[in-house]
Design a protein around this motif. Structure first.
Motif: not given
Length: 232
Positions: A175-179, A156-164
């Motif tokens: 989808i904004l990448l806040a960090n 899941d792309v969102v979950d993967l981005l959260e994990a990294y």
């Protein structure tokens, strides 16, 4: 598949982060920290009796805290016969402790400087060997790694981005990448690092077959330089 990354990035980053936080928390206890510092300063493995005597602790107390440090993978446990003898009558091997090879890094917000460092090092080495410009190699390596990460089963792309550490947030259709996991590097070497980041995220989308979005450069204060927008 991106050569050289398979064994490094297959772990769940969230699980690794949680384990590192737990290990740091274990060292917050003063007696445990003193025991850890004592063990790592010694030239060889340390027994419970030696540690207890060195720090003026009861053997039971030293054993409890040393085992907790071993449970957190901060110390390795080895068994050796201190007498130097073997065979019948040599006695049971002593339980000894030594510093483990585990490396701990906890950053808030999340940072991934090791990932960036590996990509940059690979790019420099391949450029030196082939003559291809470093930036071009870096972009290709970043995209290859992204496809590998995104291509894992049931990604899941969102979950993967959260994990990294990207901290994805919905903002309208985007989808904004806040960090930015490469924040300090991006501040000093903006064009280089943001270009690498763009290719990494493009590769993740490609690997995950997330055709509904595309990665776009959209720098701004307080968030990552890349934004995921609905594909045209």
């Amino acid at each position: 598949m991106a050569e050289g990354f398979t064994l490094v990035f297959v772990d769940n980053p969230e699980e690794v982060h949680d384990a590192d936080v737990s290990a740091v928390a274990a060292l917050d206890e003063p007696t445990r920290r003193r025991l850890y510092d004592h063990v790592v300063r010694q030239p060889g493995p340390v027994s419970r009796d030696e540690a207890a005597a060195a720090l003026g602790l009861a053997r039971k107390t030293a054993a409890f805290h040393l085992d907790r440090l071993a449970d957190e993978l901060l110390l390795d446990v080895v068994f050796e016969r201190r007498s130097g003898r073997s065979g019948p009558g040599a006695g049971r091997p002593a339980k000894l402790y030594r510093r483990s090879a585990k490396q701990i890094a906890v950053t808030l917000p999340g940072r991934r400087y090791e990932l960036a460092g590996k990509l940059l090092a690979q790019a420099v080495e391949e450029s030196d060997a082939t003559g291809e410009p470093v930036r071009g190699v870096l972009h290709r390596k970043a995209e290859e790694l992204g496809r590998q990460l995104g291509g894992q089963d049931d990604t899941d792309v969102v979950d993967l981005l959260e994990a990294y550490g990207f901290e994805p947030r919905r903002e309208g259709d985007d989808i904004l990448l806040a960090n930015c996991p490469f924040h300090a590097l991006a501040q000093e070497h903006t064009s280089l690092v943001c270009g690498m980041n763009l290719r990494l995220l493009s590769g993740i989308l490609d690997g995950a077959d997330a055709t509904g979005f595309e990665a776009c450069l959209a720098p701004g204060p307080g968030h990552c330089c890349v934004r995921l927008r609905p594909a045209a």
